[in-house]
Design a protein around this motif. Structure first.
Motif, mmCIF file in Angstrom:
data_model
loop_
_atom_site.group_PDB
_atom_site.id
_atom_site.type_symbol
_atom_site.label_atom_id
_atom_site.label_comp_id
_atom_site.label_asym_id
_atom_site.label_seq_id
_atom_site.Cartn_x
_atom_site.Cartn_y
_atom_site.Cartn_z
ATOM 1 N N ARG A 264 0.806 -1.224 0.000
ATOM 2 C CA ARG A 264 0.000 0.000 0.000
ATOM 3 C C ARG A 264 0.843 1.280 0.000
ATOM 4 N N THR A 265 2.167 1.127 -0.009
ATOM 5 C CA THR A 265 3.030 2.316 -0.007
ATOM 6 C C THR A 265 2.816 3.110 -1.290
ATOM 7 N N ARG A 266 2.421 4.356 -1.134
ATOM 8 C CA ARG A 266 2.186 5.218 -2.293
ATOM 9 C C ARG A 266 3.220 6.323 -2.392
ATOM 10 N N LEU A 267 3.600 6.905 -1.239
ATOM 11 C CA LEU A 267 4.536 8.024 -1.214
ATOM 12 C C LEU A 267 5.604 7.796 -0.153
ATOM 13 N N VAL A 268 6.787 8.335 -0.419
ATOM 14 C CA VAL A 268 7.826 8.473 0.597
ATOM 15 C C VAL A 268 8.174 9.952 0.651
ATOM 16 N N ILE A 269 8.017 10.564 1.819
ATOM 17 C CA ILE A 269 8.401 11.968 1.991
ATOM 18 C C ILE A 269 9.748 11.992 2.694
ATOM 19 N N LEU A 270 10.726 12.543 2.029
ATOM 20 C CA LEU A 270 12.101 12.536 2.520
ATOM 21 C C LEU A 270 12.569 13.967 2.720
ATOM 22 N N ASN A 271 12.854 14.339 3.954
ATOM 23 C CA ASN A 271 13.320 15.683 4.286
ATOM 24 C C ASN A 271 14.831 15.630 4.499
ATOM 25 N N ASN A 272 15.593 16.192 3.559
ATOM 26 C CA ASN A 272 17.051 16.111 3.616
ATOM 27 C C ASN A 272 17.650 17.392 3.047
ATOM 28 N N PRO A 273 18.453 18.122 3.867
ATOM 29 C CA PRO A 273 18.741 17.980 5.291
ATOM 30 C C PRO A 273 17.465 18.014 6.142
ATOM 31 N N HIS A 274 17.573 17.414 7.329
ATOM 32 C CA HIS A 274 16.382 17.023 8.078
ATOM 33 C C HIS A 274 16.066 17.955 9.245
ATOM 34 N N ASN A 275 14.839 18.402 9.278
ATOM 35 C CA ASN A 275 14.269 19.140 10.408
ATOM 36 C C ASN A 275 13.363 18.165 11.164
ATOM 37 N N PRO A 276 13.566 17.948 12.477
ATOM 38 C CA PRO A 276 14.271 18.810 13.422
ATOM 39 C C PRO A 276 15.692 18.401 13.785
ATOM 40 N N THR A 277 16.231 17.289 13.301
ATOM 41 C CA THR A 277 17.480 16.777 13.875
ATOM 42 C C THR A 277 18.733 17.419 13.302
ATOM 43 N N GLY A 278 18.654 18.012 12.101
ATOM 44 C CA GLY A 278 19.840 18.541 11.452
ATOM 45 C C GLY A 278 20.657 17.482 10.742
ATOM 46 N N ALA A 279 20.126 16.264 10.626
ATOM 47 C CA ALA A 279 20.850 15.184 9.953
ATOM 48 C C ALA A 279 20.912 15.438 8.447
ATOM 49 N N VAL A 280 21.999 14.977 7.845
ATOM 50 C CA VAL A 280 22.126 14.902 6.391
ATOM 51 C C VAL A 280 22.306 13.427 6.068
ATOM 52 N N PHE A 281 21.408 12.887 5.274
ATOM 53 C CA PHE A 281 21.411 11.450 5.046
ATOM 54 C C PHE A 281 22.500 11.041 4.064
ATOM 55 N N GLY A 282 23.131 9.920 4.363
ATOM 56 C CA GLY A 282 24.192 9.412 3.525
ATOM 57 C C GLY A 282 23.671 8.898 2.185
ATOM 58 N N ARG A 283 24.571 8.800 1.230
ATOM 59 C CA ARG A 283 24.192 8.297 -0.087
ATOM 60 C C ARG A 283 23.583 6.903 0.013
ATOM 61 N N ASP A 284 24.084 6.072 0.939
ATOM 62 C CA ASP A 284 23.541 4.725 1.071
ATOM 63 C C ASP A 284 22.066 4.750 1.451
ATOM 64 N N VAL A 285 21.695 5.691 2.327
ATOM 65 C CA VAL A 285 20.291 5.821 2.728
ATOM 66 C C VAL A 285 19.446 6.285 1.546
ATOM 67 N N LEU A 286 19.908 7.302 0.848
ATOM 68 C CA LEU A 286 19.146 7.851 -0.267
ATOM 69 C C LEU A 286 18.981 6.810 -1.378
ATOM 70 N N GLU A 287 20.044 6.083 -1.683
ATOM 71 C CA GLU A 287 19.953 5.059 -2.721
ATOM 72 C C GLU A 287 19.007 3.943 -2.314
ATOM 73 N N ARG A 288 18.988 3.609 -1.026
ATOM 74 C CA ARG A 288 18.062 2.568 -0.557
ATOM 75 C C ARG A 288 16.620 3.035 -0.677
ATOM 76 N N VAL A 289 16.354 4.289 -0.366
ATOM 77 C CA VAL A 289 15.006 4.828 -0.542
ATOM 78 C C VAL A 289 14.570 4.718 -1.996
ATOM 79 N N VAL A 290 15.453 5.097 -2.910
ATOM 80 C CA VAL A 290 15.124 5.034 -4.334
ATOM 81 C C VAL A 290 14.856 3.589 -4.762
ATOM 82 N N GLU A 291 15.709 2.686 -4.326
ATOM 83 C CA GLU A 291 15.544 1.269 -4.689
ATOM 84 C C GLU A 291 14.199 0.731 -4.195
ATOM 85 N N LEU A 292 13.861 1.015 -2.939
ATOM 86 C CA LEU A 292 12.617 0.509 -2.372
ATOM 87 C C LEU A 292 11.404 1.172 -3.013
ATOM 88 N N ALA A 293 11.499 2.471 -3.301
ATOM 89 C CA ALA A 293 10.390 3.156 -3.967
ATOM 90 C C ALA A 293 10.139 2.560 -5.345
#
Length: 398
Positions: free
Chosen positions: A169-198
């Motif tokens: 049932r996954t329709r959307l992934v909302i990805l906030n990068n750089p991230h509020n509220p933590t200030g995290a910047v997601f690594g390429r491995d995370v971003l590539e995994r999101v793309v692969e799973l989407a």
């Protein structure tokens, strides 16, 4: 029956228990700061204006009569400037006629994307903590909000937990990068995994990149630049954070023509048009030299370090952010497991206001982040020096 508004985030308190409109924690902290004369580091906006040439461009546009509706998709000068910005910084080539739409801030872009693409019964994935409007819009769309926790100290997701969040049932992934509220910047491995799973689940990625130029280490990686991402990614940004003009509310969405058209259709029935005299000024800003963008990030990095020093001297555990203008600190180190309670006491204790991270979470996430506070460092250096000195006294007062 619980309304979608009551399901948004644990601390947002959009509706009281009796169903009447409530006061958000953000309003509560601002009121406390005003009443006590505290330095308000809960507010996520700068206390200085951005480039003078942009202000002059806006004044000139008003004087010359640019005060009526702009075209629904935005003034051509701004749409072309957005496309040129994407090309200049990231090598992306959106068509300014069909693949760019100007919105009333990034918030409208997010709202229009969710309302255009998510339906009742769909699932929308975000990381948690999450920017509060994500939960509200998912609720208003009637969709189900699925969250993936971010883990201290760098606030990255566990890739196994990320994969488990996806389903039929996954329709959307909302990805906030750089991230509020933590200030995290997601690594390429995370971003590539999101793309692969989407791609595997035929989901659309909505990527909120409003802090794209406010990073302190490695350059920002737009999701749309990754292999297999462009055809399923809507990229959202705005002028507010980069140029310190949050009140102008000029944002934009870029992406594939079919997806952008759906966003534009929703916008037609929300605001229709956005801030006509500000649009040409933002176009000018997007064309500023590289030194401006590098300087904005360098200035914020100095401000981050001033505030981090004060928080450390207070005895708090500080999670140094790699982007945005927010810093997270753990209050458990000084014996406070309830950051919401401390946030309500902080203005009177030391004269500083902050926001508990738990308000950016659902119930389970709020338990995990119960001892975390978010502070904004997008203030003048003299203000941050004062705030840091005040915060340094905290350890001896609690």
């Amino acid at each position: 029956m619980t309304s979608p508004w009551q399901r948004t985030a644990a601390g947002a308190n959009l509706l009281g228990d009796d169903g009447r409109l409530g006061v958000t924690i953000f309003e509560e902290m601002t009121a406390l700061a005003v009443r006590t004369g505290a330095i308000n580091l809960g507010q996520g906006f700068p206390d200085e204006d951005g480039p003078a040439e942009m202000k002059e461009a806006a004044r000139r546009a008003i004087a010359e009569g640019s005060n009526q509706y702009a075209p629904g998709k935005g003034l051509p000068v701004l749409r072309h400037a957005i496309a040129e910005h994407q090309s200049r910084f990231y090598g992306l080539e959106p068509d300014p006629e069909a693949e760019v739409v100007v919105t009333t801030g990034a918030t409208e872009g997010i709202a229009a994307a969710v309302l255009a693409l998510a339906e009742p019964g769909d699932e929308v994935i975000t990381f948690e903590p999450f920017y509060d409007s994500y939960g509200a819009m998912i609720g208003l769309a009637g969709a189900n909000h699925v969250t993936v926790p971010l883990h201290a100290p760098r606030f990255q997701p566990d890739l196994r937990e990320l994969e488990a969040a996806f389903g039929p049932r996954t329709r959307l992934v909302i990805l906030n990068n750089p991230h509020n509220p933590t200030g995290a910047v997601f690594g390429r491995d995370v971003l590539e995994r999101v793309v692969e799973l989407a791609a595997r689940h035929d989901a659309v990625i909505v990527t909120d990149e409003v802090y794209e130029h406010l990073v302190f280490g490695e350059p920002h990686i737009p999701v749309a630049t990754l292999p297999g991402a462009a055809e399923r990614t809507l990229t959202i940004s705005s002028a507010g954070k980069t140029f310190s003009f949050t009140g102008w509310k000029i944002g934009w969405v870029t992406g594939p023509e079919e997806l952008v058209a759906r966003v534009r259709t929703v916008k037609q029935f929300t605001t229709y048009s956005s801030g006509t005299p500000f649009q040409a000024a933002v176009a000018l800003g997007l064309g500023l030299p590289d030194e401006f963008f590098a300087g904005a990030a360098a200035s914020l990095r100095r401000k981050r370090d001033i505030l981090a020093d004060g928080l450390r001297r207070a005895g708090l555990t500080v999670y140094l952010p790699d982007g945005t203008y927010f810093i997270t600190a753990d209050t458990a180190a000084i014996g406070f497991d309830d950051a919401l309670d401390l946030a309500r006491r902080l203005p009177e204790l030391v004269g500083v206001a902050a926001i508990p991270v738990s308000v950016f979470c659902h119930d389970e996430g709020a338990k995990r982040t119960r001892s975390l506070l978010r502070f904004a460092f997008c203030k003048r250096e003299d203000v941050l020096d004062d705030a840091a000195a005040r915060l340094a006294r905290l350890g001896g007062l609690v």
